[in-house]
Design a protein around this motif. Sequence first.
Motif, PDB file in Angstrom:
ATOM      1  N   ILE A  54       0.867  -1.045  -0.003  1.00 25.97           N
ATOM      2  CA  ILE A  54       0.108  -0.034  -0.017  1.00 25.97           C
ATOM      3  C   ILE A  54       0.746   1.253  -0.027  1.00 25.97           C
ATOM      4  N   GLY A  55       0.672   2.160  -0.935  1.00 25.66           N
ATOM      5  CA  GLY A  55       1.234   3.316  -0.653  1.00 25.66           C
ATOM      6  C   GLY A  55       2.033   3.551  -2.469  1.00 25.66           C
ATOM      7  N   ARG A  56       2.806   4.683  -2.422  1.00 28.53           N
ATOM      8  CA  ARG A  56       3.580   4.635  -3.938  1.00 28.53           C
ATOM      9  C   ARG A  56       4.611   3.928  -3.947  1.00 28.53           C
ATOM     10  N   GLY A  57       4.658   3.629  -5.371  1.00 25.34           N
ATOM     11  CA  GLY A  57       6.089   2.718  -5.762  1.00 25.34           C
ATOM     12  C   GLY A  57       7.341   3.159  -5.247  1.00 25.34           C
ATOM     13  N   LEU A  58       7.963   2.310  -5.011  1.00 31.52           N
ATOM     14  CA  LEU A  58       9.792   2.358  -4.755  1.00 31.52           C
ATOM     15  C   LEU A  58      10.182   2.644  -6.287  1.00 31.52           C
ATOM     16  N   TRP A  59       9.896   3.755  -7.104  1.00 28.54           N
ATOM     17  CA  TRP A  59      10.597   3.641  -8.435  1.00 28.54           C
ATOM     18  C   TRP A  59      12.068   3.575  -8.485  1.00 28.54           C
ATOM     19  N   SER A  60      12.746   3.979  -7.384  1.00 28.11           N
ATOM     20  CA  SER A  60      14.116   3.996  -7.609  1.00 28.11           C
ATOM     21  C   SER A  60      14.683   2.561  -7.173  1.00 28.11           C
ATOM     22  N   ASP A  61      13.845   1.486  -6.770  1.00 34.05           N
ATOM     23  CA  ASP A  61      14.429   0.159  -6.280  1.00 34.05           C
ATOM     24  C   ASP A  61      13.286  -0.727  -6.537  1.00 34.05           C
ATOM     25  N   LEU A  62      12.755  -0.862  -7.792  1.00 36.91           N
ATOM     26  CA  LEU A  62      11.950  -1.706  -8.083  1.00 36.91           C
ATOM     27  C   LEU A  62      12.145  -3.219  -7.949  1.00 36.91           C
ATOM     28  N   VAL A  79      -4.330 -12.041   0.530  1.00 34.95           N
ATOM     29  CA  VAL A  79      -2.795 -11.786   0.832  1.00 34.95           C
ATOM     30  C   VAL A  79      -2.588 -12.171   2.204  1.00 34.95           C
ATOM     31  N   ASP A  80      -1.513 -12.410   2.606  1.00 31.18           N
ATOM     32  CA  ASP A  80      -1.208 -13.020   3.818  1.00 31.18           C
ATOM     33  C   ASP A  80      -0.408 -11.922   4.844  1.00 31.18           C
ATOM     34  N   GLY A  81      -0.016 -10.774   4.168  1.00 29.06           N
ATOM     35  CA  GLY A  81       0.466  -9.713   4.921  1.00 29.06           C
ATOM     36  C   GLY A  81       0.728  -8.393   4.186  1.00 29.06           C
ATOM     37  N   VAL A  82       0.822  -6.973   4.683  1.00 30.86           N
ATOM     38  CA  VAL A  82       0.649  -6.034   4.185  1.00 30.86           C
ATOM     39  C   VAL A  82       1.845  -5.006   4.404  1.00 30.86           C
ATOM     40  N   VAL A  83       2.641  -4.640   3.310  1.00 24.13           N
ATOM     41  CA  VAL A  83       3.575  -3.475   3.598  1.00 24.13           C
ATOM     42  C   VAL A  83       3.004  -2.118   3.380  1.00 24.13           C
ATOM     43  N   HIS A  84       2.973  -1.085   4.296  1.00 21.01           N
ATOM     44  CA  HIS A  84       2.006   0.174   4.035  1.00 21.01           C
ATOM     45  C   HIS A  84       3.023   1.242   4.216  1.00 21.01           C
ATOM     46  N   PRO A 102      -1.902  -9.091   9.043  1.00 19.65           N
ATOM     47  CA  PRO A 102      -0.634  -8.222   9.742  1.00 19.65           C
ATOM     48  C   PRO A 102      -0.105  -7.238   8.694  1.00 19.65           C
ATOM     49  N   VAL A 103       0.203  -6.122   9.296  1.00 17.37           N
ATOM     50  CA  VAL A 103       0.589  -4.828   8.691  1.00 17.37           C
ATOM     51  C   VAL A 103       1.789  -4.527   9.351  1.00 17.37           C
ATOM     52  N   LEU A 104       3.019  -3.864   8.147  1.00 18.19           N
ATOM     53  CA  LEU A 104       4.052  -3.430   8.508  1.00 18.19           C
ATOM     54  C   LEU A 104       3.922  -1.945   8.038  1.00 18.19           C
ATOM     55  N   GLU A 105       4.068  -0.970   8.951  1.00 10.68           N
ATOM     56  CA  GLU A 105       3.889   0.367   8.739  1.00 10.68           C
ATOM     57  C   GLU A 105       5.526   1.063   8.344  1.00 10.68           C
ATOM     58  N   ILE A 106       5.404   1.574   7.091  1.00 10.43           N
ATOM     59  CA  ILE A 106       6.924   2.172   7.150  1.00 10.43           C
ATOM     60  C   ILE A 106       6.420   3.702   6.701  1.00 10.43           C
ATOM     61  N   ARG A 107       6.977   4.539   7.642  1.00  7.33           N
ATOM     62  CA  ARG A 107       6.824   5.745   7.480  1.00  7.33           C
ATOM     63  C   ARG A 107       7.822   6.674   6.755  1.00  7.33           C
ATOM     64  N   GLY A 108       7.610   6.989   5.641  1.00  9.13           N
ATOM     65  CA  GLY A 108       8.771   7.899   4.711  1.00  9.13           C
ATOM     66  C   GLY A 108       8.191   8.138   3.456  1.00  9.13           C
ATOM     67  N   ALA A 143      15.320   8.534  -0.380  1.00  2.81           N
ATOM     68  CA  ALA A 143      16.162   7.304   0.149  1.00  2.81           C
ATOM     69  C   ALA A 143      16.609   7.458   1.569  1.00  2.81           C
ATOM     70  N   ARG A 144      16.686   8.485   2.251  1.00  2.64           N
ATOM     71  CA  ARG A 144      17.096   9.054   3.325  1.00  2.64           C
ATOM     72  C   ARG A 144      15.949   8.526   4.499  1.00  2.64           C
ATOM     73  N   SER A 145      14.690   8.552   3.989  1.00 10.93           N
ATOM     74  CA  SER A 145      13.509   8.247   4.776  1.00 10.93           C
ATOM     75  C   SER A 145      13.342   6.736   5.022  1.00 10.93           C
ATOM     76  N   ILE A 146      13.735   5.838   3.981  1.00 10.45           N
ATOM     77  CA  ILE A 146      13.511   4.596   4.008  1.00 10.45           C
ATOM     78  C   ILE A 146      14.572   3.767   3.895  1.00 10.45           C
ATOM     79  N   ALA A 147      15.701   4.053   4.872  1.00  6.92           N
ATOM     80  CA  ALA A 147      16.799   3.346   4.683  1.00  6.92           C
ATOM     81  C   ALA A 147      16.440   2.073   5.598  1.00  6.92           C
ATOM     82  N   GLY A 148      17.022   1.079   5.299  1.00  8.34           N
ATOM     83  CA  GLY A 148      16.843  -0.347   5.903  1.00  8.34           C
ATOM     84  C   GLY A 148      15.417  -0.808   5.624  1.00  8.34           C
TER      85      GLY A 148
END
Length: 419
Positions: free
Chosen positions: A283-291, A359-364, A386-392, A397-402
């Motif tokens: 869920i959310g916009r695509g990681l165009w720099s790291d498809l 689906v078995d899980g969601v990355v948000h 189950p949901v994993l929230e990533i805020r960034g 790339a600075r906001s989604i390191a790791g």
Amino acid sequence: MTGRTAASDRLPSAAEATAYQREWFHSLAARVDGGESLALANADAPHEVLRSLGVPYVVNQWWSSIISAKRAGPGSLGSVAARGLPDYSRQYDVLPLGAQDLPADRAPWGGLPEPRFAITERGGDVTHKIFEQWGRRAGTETFLLSRTAAVPAPEGWWDLVDHRWEDVFGAERIDLLQGEIEELIAWLEERLDRALDRARLAEVMALANEQAEWNRRTRDLLAAARPLPVPVTDIIPSVMVPQWHRGTRWAVDAARRLHDDVADRIGRGVAVWPGERRRLMWIGRGLWSDLEMYRAFQEEFGAVFVWSMYLAIAADGYARYGDDPVRALAARFVGLTDLLYVPPMSSSWYVKEALGHGVDGVVHLVADDTPGGALISAALEERGIPVLEIRGSNADARSIAGVRERIGAFLRDRVPARA
């Protein structure tokens, strides 16, 4: 392993779309060099007016995705900061503004020609300010449309919105945006010294509806397919390149080709990963720099991303039928943000899509301009997903390191493998 054929070749429709967009961009630049006026339009602006008037245009978010994919994002954000503007908010929206200051040899495809018009709605506190910055550049004027608040929506809006959009969004909101689109038309007609052909606009709307119907058929095929026959990294360009050419015969044909490619792979028993054990939703916009990230969890976890919002909202969110093309166009855009981000419209839709795709899980990925993220995650968790929230920001790339490490831990700890 199931013995099915692995999908190793790129989807033909994805390769065609990717090749087309570069060729199209160069032809657009040639038109501007020849004296035509270019428009920069945000994704929530009524592009169909520009197409009907024959104005070449680029979508802000599409250009951002190209900037990201070509690794020009850090340089573009650096240009934003060098102008004394914040580079830590709405990065996805502001990338094209920063990229305008890059030298041609560092800008994707030589850079975007300077636009004559910049058009968006006043979403949030920042987007209109970014577009006002465009209007301060020599030769560019900005037009802003209103963003109205959501009203309680009927349950199952996805079954109503294409024909009964007055019931979903309310007549008052549509009245306001319809009036503003008429103002936009008059604003453009005055500057271009040409009149909008309303019959042409109706034709553009009909083609866009036909495109949405093909996208709906494709989404339904993928929801039912086990295992996943096509990687999401092919689905995203196959949907989004034609989406930004919405209202053309090429876009309709591209949507049909995607459908046929998917049906063919299902018929041949192709699997993205024959050992599929976990099905994931992004869920959310695509990681165009790291498809490639979307395929990074197949071997270790048997995990495949089966869903992104791009095909799903193209299937459920765009079709609008009606006798008055301007009013139907207002109905297309008046609540698009609501459908994606404002609960309960958004949360009920994501739950519907998650269950439909098994689906078995969601990355948000929750960006700073996407309201209601926590409520969307909660609605999915309440249904046992189950949901994993990533805020960034997908553009910074600075906001989604790791992020890969976090997804790996999420899969190990919270998403059981299927037998």
